[in-house]
Design an enzyme around this catalytic site. Structure first.
Site, PDB file in Angstrom:
ATOM      1  CB  SER A 174      20.526   0.580  41.104  1.00 50.81           C
ATOM      2  OG  SER A 174      21.374   0.634  42.228  1.00 50.81           O
ATOM      3  CG  ASP A 270      27.166   4.504  39.606  1.00 52.16           C
ATOM      4  OD1 ASP A 270      26.739   4.715  40.760  1.00 52.16           O
ATOM      5  OD2 ASP A 270      26.548   3.824  38.768  1.00 52.16           O
ATOM      6  CG  HIS A 337      23.025   5.070  40.785  1.00 55.72           C
ATOM      7  ND1 HIS A 337      23.961   4.126  40.424  1.00 55.72           N
ATOM      8  CD2 HIS A 337      22.074   4.399  41.488  1.00 55.72           C
ATOM      9  CE1 HIS A 337      23.600   2.942  40.905  1.00 55.72           C
ATOM     10  NE2 HIS A 337      22.455   3.084  41.535  1.00 55.72           N
TER      11      HIS A 337
END
Length: 397
Positions: A174, A270, A337
């Site tokens: 991330s 995502d 994610h």
């Protein structure tokens, strides 16, 4: 209510015990106390921190440095809120964290990196380690020093043996995945010329697109992040010489100039980007997208059509990146994610695959130059191996 809380606690304990038995282990925290004198501190002024699991056997001179994720703060208000959490203060961090997935120390679960020195760098600056504002406002006592934190942590790891690394791998999830892109060449520059150095970005390829109302929400947000943290001077000059600094927070504008081999691992749908870039809360005041954002199977046909448009724009933003033989890609069509930190998605009996290759094998083959890997999945819902996220609430993180 008590029964529900008790059931939740028991369930969490059972999951933890299963995890410890089969897939992971806990690693103690290390504080970089020497960084404080250099002004290399978290938002609240506390020292940076990381967790280190020493290498063994043939991996003693190999280093995997994984950067924690956790979004960004874009102004005084959001940074103050972050300052009192683990994402802004090492004083709020737990003393041990679980290592799994790409950080696992068992060959069965992590065949190419299991016996390496494995580091998880904690994230407490809110700028993907790019900020450096010298002055500290005495009223807020906020320290925007992400770039200094990066360097102080790297120097500490070099002193612990990383300077003798034969292989070194920078990865992150991330906001940490964005860090691994932004700092990829910097990481290479810290290590001996003879060291094999590569980078992996997991769910860090954030794209610049308008939300469903046509507003440039993420563009404005990243501009505020860069301005608040004074990030411009620490973003790749190959990009800032051409574009405004905040545009250089978007990988699509600077990956082509990265000289160090880079692998992009990302879901084409995502979940963080769908929830926060395509359909941020401000763009959906009536909650029309609420159920869809929690669970992709709850999306209407018109919502899925919009999400297919997101995938198209995501792939367009990747165009040109995979043309070099040194680059790698694993772009699956999942609603997810971060897929490298969890064992179930990194490598397990039912982990996601592209052309029958799981993520761990694709990344390992690419790192060791065994087989090049640049694969893009077919559109949702064609991939039955996905571990699509189902969220309990619609929080903005």
């Amino acid at each position: 209510m008590v029964d529900a809380k008790l059931r939740t606690w028991i369930y969490a304990l059972i999951c933890l015990l299963i995890f410890l038995k089969a897939e992971g282990y806990f690693v103690d925290i290390t504080y970089v106390e020497s960084a404080v004198a250099k002004g290399a501190v978290c938002l609240d002024g506390s020292p940076p921190a990381y967790h280190l699991s020493p290498g063994f056997g043939s991996g003693v001179n190999n280093w995997l440095v994984h950067i924690e994720g956790g979004g960004w703060c874009n102004n005084v208000t959001t940074c103050l809120a972050r300052k009192s959490t683990r994402l802004g203060s090492s004083r709020q961090m737990v003393k041990q964290i679980a290592f799994s997935g790409i950080l696992n120390n068992r060959q069965t679960f992590n065949p190419d990196f299991y016996n390496w020195n494995k580091v998880k760098v904690r994230y407490c600056d809110g700028s993907s380690f790019t900020g450096d504002v010298k002055r500290v406002n005495p009223t807020t006592n906020l320290h925007y020093r992400g770039a200094r934190v990066w360097l102080a942590v790297m120097e500490d790891l070099l002193a612990r043996g990383m300077s003798k690394a034969e292989n070194a791998f920078l990865s992150g999830c991330s906001a940490g995945g964005l860090t691994s892109i932004l700092h990829c060449d910097n990481f290479r520059a810290l290590l001996p010329l003879g060291t094999r150095v590569k980078c992996l970005s997991d769910a860090g390829y954030f794209i610049n697109l308008k939300d469903i109302t046509g507003t440039e929400h993420i563009k404005a947000f990243f501009n505020d992040v860069v301005t608040t943290h004074g990030s411009a001077q620490n973003l790749p000059s190959s990009c800032t010489s051409r574009l405004t600094p905040s545009m250089c927070f978007f990988p699509q504008n600077m990956v082509q100039k990265i000289r160090t081999p880079l692998f992009i691992l990302n879901a084409a749908y995502d979940s963080w980007q769908i929830k926060n870039i395509l359909v941020p809360g401000v763009a959906d005041p009536h909650g029309t997208w609420h159920d869809c954002k929690l669970d992709i199977q709850q999306c209407s046909s018109s919502q899925l059509q919009i999400m297919q448009g997101f995938r198209t724009q995501f792939l367009n933003a990747l165009a040109g990146f995979g043309s070099s033989s040194s680059t790698g890609m694993f772009i699956n069509s999942c609603y997810a994610h971060c897929q490298s930190e969890m064992q179930e998605t990194w490598l397990s009996s039912n982990s996601p695959v592209l052309e029958k290759i799981p993520i761990a094998k694709a990344v390992g083959d690419w790192f060791y130059d065994r087989i090049a890997f640049q694969k893009i999945d077919c559109p949702y819902p064609c991939d039955s191996t996905c571990h699509n996220r189902i969220f309990e609430d619609n929080s903005e993180a």
